[in-house]
Design a protein around this motif. Structure first.
Motif, mmCIF file in Angstrom:
data_model
loop_
_atom_site.group_PDB
_atom_site.id
_atom_site.type_symbol
_atom_site.label_atom_id
_atom_site.label_comp_id
_atom_site.label_asym_id
_atom_site.label_seq_id
_atom_site.Cartn_x
_atom_site.Cartn_y
_atom_site.Cartn_z
ATOM 1 N N UNK A 195 49.237 42.431 56.043
ATOM 2 C CA UNK A 195 47.985 42.728 56.724
ATOM 3 C C UNK A 195 46.811 42.485 55.778
ATOM 4 N N UNK A 196 46.424 41.228 55.582
ATOM 5 C CA UNK A 196 45.374 40.906 54.618
ATOM 6 C C UNK A 196 44.047 41.579 54.967
ATOM 7 N N UNK A 197 43.392 42.120 53.970
ATOM 8 C CA UNK A 197 42.082 42.734 54.144
ATOM 9 C C UNK A 197 41.345 42.670 52.820
ATOM 10 N N UNK A 198 40.025 42.774 52.891
ATOM 11 C CA UNK A 198 39.230 42.769 51.668
ATOM 12 C C UNK A 198 39.607 43.953 50.787
ATOM 13 N N UNK A 199 39.784 45.110 51.382
ATOM 14 C CA UNK A 199 40.149 46.294 50.593
ATOM 15 C C UNK A 199 41.513 46.126 49.943
ATOM 16 N N UNK A 200 42.480 45.622 50.713
ATOM 17 C CA UNK A 200 43.812 45.430 50.160
ATOM 18 C C UNK A 200 43.815 44.448 49.015
ATOM 19 N N UNK A 253 41.750 35.708 55.341
ATOM 20 C CA UNK A 253 43.054 35.042 55.200
ATOM 21 C C UNK A 253 42.942 33.840 54.258
ATOM 22 N N UNK A 254 41.852 33.090 54.378
ATOM 23 C CA UNK A 254 41.657 31.929 53.506
ATOM 24 C C UNK A 254 41.464 32.360 52.054
ATOM 25 N N UNK A 255 40.700 33.414 51.862
ATOM 26 C CA UNK A 255 40.462 33.907 50.507
ATOM 27 C C UNK A 255 41.765 34.419 49.895
ATOM 28 N N UNK A 256 42.561 35.134 50.683
ATOM 29 C CA UNK A 256 43.846 35.642 50.184
ATOM 30 C C UNK A 256 44.776 34.493 49.805
ATOM 31 N N UNK A 304 41.400 31.604 31.827
ATOM 32 C CA UNK A 304 40.689 30.715 32.745
ATOM 33 C C UNK A 304 40.841 31.185 34.186
ATOM 34 N N UNK A 305 42.037 31.616 34.555
ATOM 35 C CA UNK A 305 42.261 32.126 35.910
ATOM 36 C C UNK A 305 41.537 33.447 36.123
ATOM 37 N N UNK A 306 41.426 34.241 35.075
ATOM 38 C CA UNK A 306 40.674 35.495 35.147
ATOM 39 C C UNK A 306 39.242 35.212 35.607
ATOM 40 N N UNK A 307 38.636 34.165 35.060
ATOM 41 C CA UNK A 307 37.275 33.792 35.446
ATOM 42 C C UNK A 307 37.249 33.212 36.859
ATOM 43 N N UNK A 308 38.234 32.378 37.175
ATOM 44 C CA UNK A 308 38.281 31.757 38.503
ATOM 45 C C UNK A 308 38.432 32.804 39.592
ATOM 46 N N UNK A 309 39.312 33.764 39.371
ATOM 47 C CA UNK A 309 39.528 34.819 40.369
ATOM 48 C C UNK A 309 38.281 35.684 40.512
ATOM 49 N N UNK A 310 37.604 35.939 39.413
ATOM 50 C CA UNK A 310 36.359 36.708 39.481
ATOM 51 C C UNK A 310 35.342 36.043 40.396
ATOM 52 N N UNK A 311 35.206 34.721 40.281
ATOM 53 C CA UNK A 311 34.273 33.987 41.142
ATOM 54 C C UNK A 311 34.749 34.008 42.596
ATOM 55 N N UNK A 312 36.058 33.890 42.784
ATOM 56 C CA UNK A 312 36.620 33.874 44.132
ATOM 57 C C UNK A 312 36.347 35.183 44.873
ATOM 58 N N UNK A 313 36.429 36.288 44.147
ATOM 59 C CA UNK A 313 36.279 37.599 44.778
ATOM 60 C C UNK A 313 34.835 38.095 44.801
ATOM 61 N N UNK A 314 33.917 37.284 44.295
ATOM 62 C CA UNK A 314 32.521 37.731 44.185
ATOM 63 C C UNK A 314 31.861 37.918 45.547
ATOM 64 N N UNK A 315 32.297 37.158 46.537
ATOM 65 C CA UNK A 315 31.701 37.272 47.872
ATOM 66 C C UNK A 315 32.795 37.158 48.919
ATOM 67 N N UNK A 316 33.330 38.291 49.307
ATOM 68 C CA UNK A 316 34.461 38.297 50.243
ATOM 69 C C UNK A 316 34.029 38.080 51.689
ATOM 70 N N UNK A 317 32.732 38.000 51.929
ATOM 71 C CA UNK A 317 32.246 37.784 53.295
ATOM 72 C C UNK A 317 31.910 36.319 53.557
ATOM 73 N N UNK A 318 32.110 35.491 52.550
ATOM 74 C CA UNK A 318 31.711 34.090 52.684
ATOM 75 C C UNK A 318 32.665 33.277 53.552
ATOM 76 N N UNK A 319 33.930 33.718 53.636
ATOM 77 C CA UNK A 319 34.946 32.971 54.381
ATOM 78 C C UNK A 319 35.916 33.955 55.017
ATOM 79 N N UNK A 320 36.762 33.501 55.938
ATOM 80 C CA UNK A 320 37.788 34.388 56.505
ATOM 81 C C UNK A 320 38.672 34.957 55.398
#
Length: 316
Positions: free
Chosen positions: A178-183, A219-222, A201-217
């Motif tokens: 059950x993917x969710x922003x909180x989960x 499920x896509x972000x997960x 390097x992935x630590x930085x990439x993931x930080x950018x990915x999670x910076x705006x969880x409202x930008x995309x669905x």
């Protein structure tokens, strides 16, 4: 109450089953006696499954102008490439619930790394091959942590594989259904320092990915997150990476320790960095001091115990 075991695929011969081409087995006591306490095995011998029988004539990888084929050693006309590939694709579907897979090394069906390929003249050509069954599993289940049994004798590779299995199991139980922003945030908050230790390097990439969880669905972000996350953990944690994580965690104690305690902890971290003591030494003292902080975020970090401590994977 017994803890639920993690589903892991395994080459059947590694459990002591007499399914090898010579009628023997390749039992791994580490797999059967230790890891079996934590893993529920799903054994497969693809060569037996496609009807080759036991004992049987050995097969090998052959490099041809049409790609890698799997043929009988003494009779190239007996070619089992398609049956092995078809069976691999079939089992990838049936075993999609797995959280790890341990393959038998040097097997034309199950070998993962540096498999010897032969030329049409019968002589060895290169070591660019991969067992055909293993190839299908890896292609169809790209997030699945895989390892060869022989490589589990290497302490670093062993710890890395088991770390990945536990992390992937955590994801599949707590986020994937059950993917969710909180989960997603709750999950990554537990693994932040572990990712730092494995792959900055992935630590930085993931930080950018999670910076705006409202930008995309979500499920896509997960989907993007778990791909980068498993890629990060696929890199072995180095002394430099672990030291970096230890130093960051030590920062939470700057107002909690006196001068002598800070010096003791700093010396142990430095001794670990230099290779004089195992990771468990500074880790134990750091955990002891962090209890004084009473911070749930710190206490939930998977970096402390990414796998059962009884396995002693950080004692070397």
């Amino acid at each position: 109450m017994a803890l639920e075991k993690i589903p892991v695929g395994v080459s059947q011969c590694l459990l002591g089953e007499t399914v090898r081409y010579d009628g023997g087995h390749k039992r791994s006591r580490y797999i059967t006696d230790q890891l079996s306490q934590y893993f529920e095995y799903y054994p497969v011998c693809p060569e037996v499954a496609i009807g080759l029988g036991t004992p049987r004539k050995p097969i090998r990888l052959v490099a041809t102008d049409k790609g890698t084929r799997v043929q009988q050693n003494d009779d190239p006309s007996i070619d089992v490439t398609e049956p092995l590939a078809d069976y691999g694709r079939k089992m990838a579907g049936e075993l999609s619930h797995l959280c790890g897979y341990i393959f038998m090394q040097n097997s034309p069906s199950c070998g993962v790394y540096d498999m010897k390929r032969y030329g049409a003249n019968g002589y060895p050509k290169d070591k660019d091959g991969r067992g055909l069954y293993a190839q299908q599993i890896i292609d169809k289940l790209p997030l699945l942590p895989v390892e060869e049994a022989g490589r589990l004798n290497d302490a670093g590779l062993r710890e890395n594989f088991i770390t990945r299995v536990y992390a992937y199991y955590d994801w599949r139980v707590n986020v994937e259904p059950s993917p969710s922003a909180k989960g997603l945030i709750d999950f990554y908050s537990r693994y932040k320092y572990q990712v730092m230790a494995h792959h900055p390097e992935s630590y930085k990439t993931i930080g950018r990915l999670l910076a705006n969880l409202k930008s995309r669905p979500i499920d896509d972000i997960c989907n993007d997150f778990i791909g980068e996350f498993m890629y990060a953990l696929g890199h072995k944690a180095t002394r430099k990476g672990n030291t970096n994580a230890l130093m960051h965690l030590r920062g939470y104690l700057k107002n909690q320790l006196d001068t002598s305690e800070k010096a003791e902890l700093g010396d142990l971290i430095e001794n670990y960095r230099l290779g004089y003591v195992p990771l468990v030494v500074p880790m134990t003292l750091l955990k002891h001091h962090l209890l004084k902080v009473d911070d749930p975020y710190l206490q939930r970090q998977s970096f402390w115990s990414p796998h059962p401590e009884k396995l002693g994977l950080r004692n070397v």
